[in-house]
Design an enzyme around this catalytic site. Structure first.
Site, PDB file in Angstrom:
ATOM      1  N   ASP A  13       0.864  -1.177   0.000  1.00  0.00           N
ATOM      2  CA  ASP A  13       0.000   0.000   0.000  1.00  0.00           C
ATOM      3  C   ASP A  13       0.903   1.230   0.000  1.00  0.00           C
ATOM      4  OD1 ASP A  13      -2.222   1.699   0.306  1.00  0.00           O
ATOM      5  OD2 ASP A  13      -2.136   1.602   2.492  1.00  0.00           O
ATOM      6  N   SER A  14       0.309   2.379  -0.302  1.00  0.00           N
ATOM      7  CA  SER A  14       1.085   3.621  -0.238  1.00  0.00           C
ATOM      8  C   SER A  14       1.360   4.047   1.212  1.00  0.00           C
ATOM      9  CB  SER A  14       0.340   4.734  -0.966  1.00  0.00           C
ATOM     10  OG  SER A  14      -0.960   4.864  -0.453  1.00  0.00           O
ATOM     11  N   TYR A  45      -0.460   8.807  -2.573  1.00  0.00           N
ATOM     12  CA  TYR A  45      -0.264   8.633  -4.008  1.00  0.00           C
ATOM     13  C   TYR A  45      -1.345   9.348  -4.825  1.00  0.00           C
ATOM     14  CZ  TYR A  45       3.325   4.937  -3.811  1.00  0.00           C
ATOM     15  OH  TYR A  45       4.480   4.216  -3.646  1.00  0.00           O
ATOM     16  N   GLY A  46      -2.508   9.569  -4.200  1.00  0.00           N
ATOM     17  CA  GLY A  46      -3.678  10.088  -4.923  1.00  0.00           C
ATOM     18  C   GLY A  46      -3.416  11.349  -5.726  1.00  0.00           C
ATOM     19  N   CYS A  76      -3.993  -1.041  -2.153  1.00  0.00           N
ATOM     20  CA  CYS A  76      -4.033   0.409  -2.277  1.00  0.00           C
ATOM     21  C   CYS A  76      -4.940   0.719  -3.448  1.00  0.00           C
ATOM     22  CB  CYS A  76      -2.628   0.926  -2.546  1.00  0.00           C
ATOM     23  SG  CYS A  76      -2.567   2.656  -3.046  1.00  0.00           S
ATOM     24  N   ASN A  77      -5.999   1.461  -3.181  1.00  0.00           N
ATOM     25  CA  ASN A  77      -6.954   1.752  -4.239  1.00  0.00           C
ATOM     26  C   ASN A  77      -6.335   2.537  -5.389  1.00  0.00           C
ATOM     27  OD1 ASN A  77      -9.892   0.926  -3.565  1.00  0.00           O
ATOM     28  ND2 ASN A  77      -8.932   1.458  -1.635  1.00  0.00           N
ATOM     29  N   THR A  78      -5.454   3.484  -5.050  1.00  0.00           N
ATOM     30  CA  THR A  78      -4.847   4.304  -6.107  1.00  0.00           C
ATOM     31  C   THR A  78      -3.973   3.443  -7.014  1.00  0.00           C
ATOM     32  OG1 THR A  78      -4.856   6.194  -4.624  1.00  0.00           O
ATOM     33  CG2 THR A  78      -3.437   6.341  -6.552  1.00  0.00           C
ATOM     34  N   GLU A 155      -7.647   8.178  11.080  1.00  0.00           N
ATOM     35  CA  GLU A 155      -6.282   8.370  11.594  1.00  0.00           C
ATOM     36  C   GLU A 155      -6.299   9.104  12.938  1.00  0.00           C
ATOM     37  OE1 GLU A 155      -3.511   9.559   8.539  1.00  0.00           O
ATOM     38  OE2 GLU A 155      -3.800   7.613   7.577  1.00  0.00           O
ATOM     39  N   CYS A 187     -12.083   1.879   0.381  1.00  0.00           N
ATOM     40  CA  CYS A 187     -10.851   2.498   0.889  1.00  0.00           C
ATOM     41  C   CYS A 187     -10.370   1.633   2.034  1.00  0.00           C
ATOM     42  CB  CYS A 187     -11.133   3.921   1.381  1.00  0.00           C
ATOM     43  SG  CYS A 187      -9.751   4.671   2.281  1.00  0.00           S
ATOM     44  N   THR A 188      -9.069   1.387   2.084  1.00  0.00           N
ATOM     45  CA  THR A 188      -8.545   0.471   3.103  1.00  0.00           C
ATOM     46  C   THR A 188      -8.657   1.030   4.521  1.00  0.00           C
ATOM     47  OG1 THR A 188      -6.349   1.300   2.598  1.00  0.00           O
ATOM     48  CG2 THR A 188      -6.975  -0.791   1.601  1.00  0.00           C
ATOM     49  N   HIS A 189      -8.941   2.330   4.656  1.00  0.00           N
ATOM     50  CA  HIS A 189      -9.146   2.882   6.004  1.00  0.00           C
ATOM     51  C   HIS A 189     -10.547   2.577   6.553  1.00  0.00           C
ATOM     52  CE1 HIS A 189      -5.518   5.184   5.346  1.00  0.00           C
ATOM     53  NE2 HIS A 189      -5.634   5.823   6.473  1.00  0.00           N
TER      54      HIS A 189
END
Lengths: 268, 268
Positions: A13-14, A45-46, A76-78, A155, A187-189
């Site tokens: 992931d980023s 990365y977005g 990572c979605n991006t 976060e 989204c991974t969050h």
């Protein structure tokens, strides 16, 4: 030999978000060794160009392949939306990505073919989930909503906070108004917000957690390819990051749901 | 000739936040030409190493000096806290930074020497405001609070939203409990939250907006050095960015308070 069942699964992931995928893998596949790579020095990365993202993605995939992983997971979605082909082209081992996993999860879950997708502005603007879902099922109706505040709220650790609840009510209102029966957490969050989002969405909406969807897809693929680790010992988990940002340990452990050790810093 | 009063003021930031400083300069010094540089491709700086930040800061300062600016303004808390000396060492023209401006503003405002400082986690952890204030007035008591959600809330445009109000109440509670009489808005995004923060802090707390403080300090310095632009025509505003991220125009105009034109992309 890279298709050795004893080898680790490589997840990248980023940043730290992909640790929710690692967590789901640990729970679903408790005997698999895992190597995680988070490009914490270059996150997010977005906002970067496709060329830059592709270049970084290739670097990370090559790093994990050198560690002889048996499978690569783009958590990572991006990276999944713009560079998954780059990884597939260079990798001698199978490659799974979080968008494809979420899309398959949505198709399995929907009953009335009305699917909502939430994600970061970059992911929603890329239209990657809609494309992935329509590739399998062209007649599913998709309603997307960018939720830029969810990542900072996660976060901050405000997982069950009134601020987060109000924010979710506002973001989900237009999607819920479309009478969706399924909501993809793109989204991974977002898996950390699942209880709160389920409460806001109501019992009539199935949430597709792409981390869990990925763990299911991984389990199926390992079975199919006879790549599941036959060993029944305590698995080995290694975490590589490119920087140790402020609050990394706290945030990382919140995502992983357990102590984060074996963290190595890679200087690029 | 770089100390020509007709030359522009150079203002730089890691992203769009510094546009609040440009806005304050436009209002306070309506005849000054301004060149802005926002490193939108490499934002955020907060997670990068001191070496990397210093390197980027030097690149930007040199870019603006080549445009023959008469003054350099570091409108980025991260660059100001770790690399302002780097800029001062290389610059033949005066250098002002947003932390020093905010510190001077706080000292001018406080009556009971009880000052609160809010900022991003990186700025608060760097302790840069406290150091700057204590350099001038060692006996001021300082109470700091990181407010990680304020930047995303501002970028979302929720400037007068119940979510933002609840968030501000939560963040400001420990600072207000210390009975501060002054609150420094130690982030270039925060001036947009000023009405809401004033409401939450109450009428007994003076808010020091570092963008306005910077405009005051700039006006004083230009007067002192006889560098104010004597021309009374329409000034020229130029904006350089390293990338045009998603929603750049919308967010930029919200910060600037007017139409954002003359935007040039610099590819590094």
């Amino acid at each position: 030999m890279q298709n050795n069942p004893n080898n680790a699964i490589g997840v990248f992931d980023s940043g730290v978000g992909g640790l929710t995928v690692v967590r789901a893998l640990m729970e679903r596949l408790p005997f698999e060794n895992i190597i995680y790579f988070g490009d914490t020095a270059r996150v997010p990365y977005g906002v970067k160009s496709v060329e830059t993202i592709s270049h970084y993605t290739r670097e990370i995939a090559e790093f994990l392949l050198q560690k002889e992983v048996k499978l690569l997971i783009i958590a990572c979605n991006t990276m999944a939306s713009v560079a998954s082909q780059v990884v597939k082209d260079l990798s001698p081992v199978p490659v799974l990505d979080v968008i494809d996993a979420g899309a398959l999860g949505a198709i399995a879950a929907t009953t009335r073919r009305q699917v909502g997708v939430i994600g970061t502005p970059t992911t929603i603007n890329s239209n990657a989930y809609a494309r992935a879902i329509h590739q399998y099922e062209p007649d599913v109706r998709i309603f997307s909503q960018a939720c830029p505040l969810f990542v900072p709220l996660v976060e901050e650790g405000w997982l069950d906070h009134q601020v987060t609840r109000l924010t979710a009510q506002e973001y989900l209102k237009p999607v819920l108004a479309q009478d969706v029966d399924t909501l993809v957490l793109g989204c991974t969050h977002y898996p950390l917000l699942k209880p709160l989002l389920q409460e806001v969405a109501g019992p009539g909406v199935k949430l597709v957690d792409s981390a869990e969807a990925m763990a299911e897809e991984t389990a199926a693929l390992l079975g199919e390819l006879k790549l599941a680790n036959p060993q029944r010992g305590r698995p080995d988990y290694q975490f590589y990051v490119t920087d140790v940002p402020l609050r990394f340990q706290t945030i990382g452990e919140r995502f992983l749901g357990r102590t984060l050790s074996n963290v190595h810093v890679v200087k690029w």
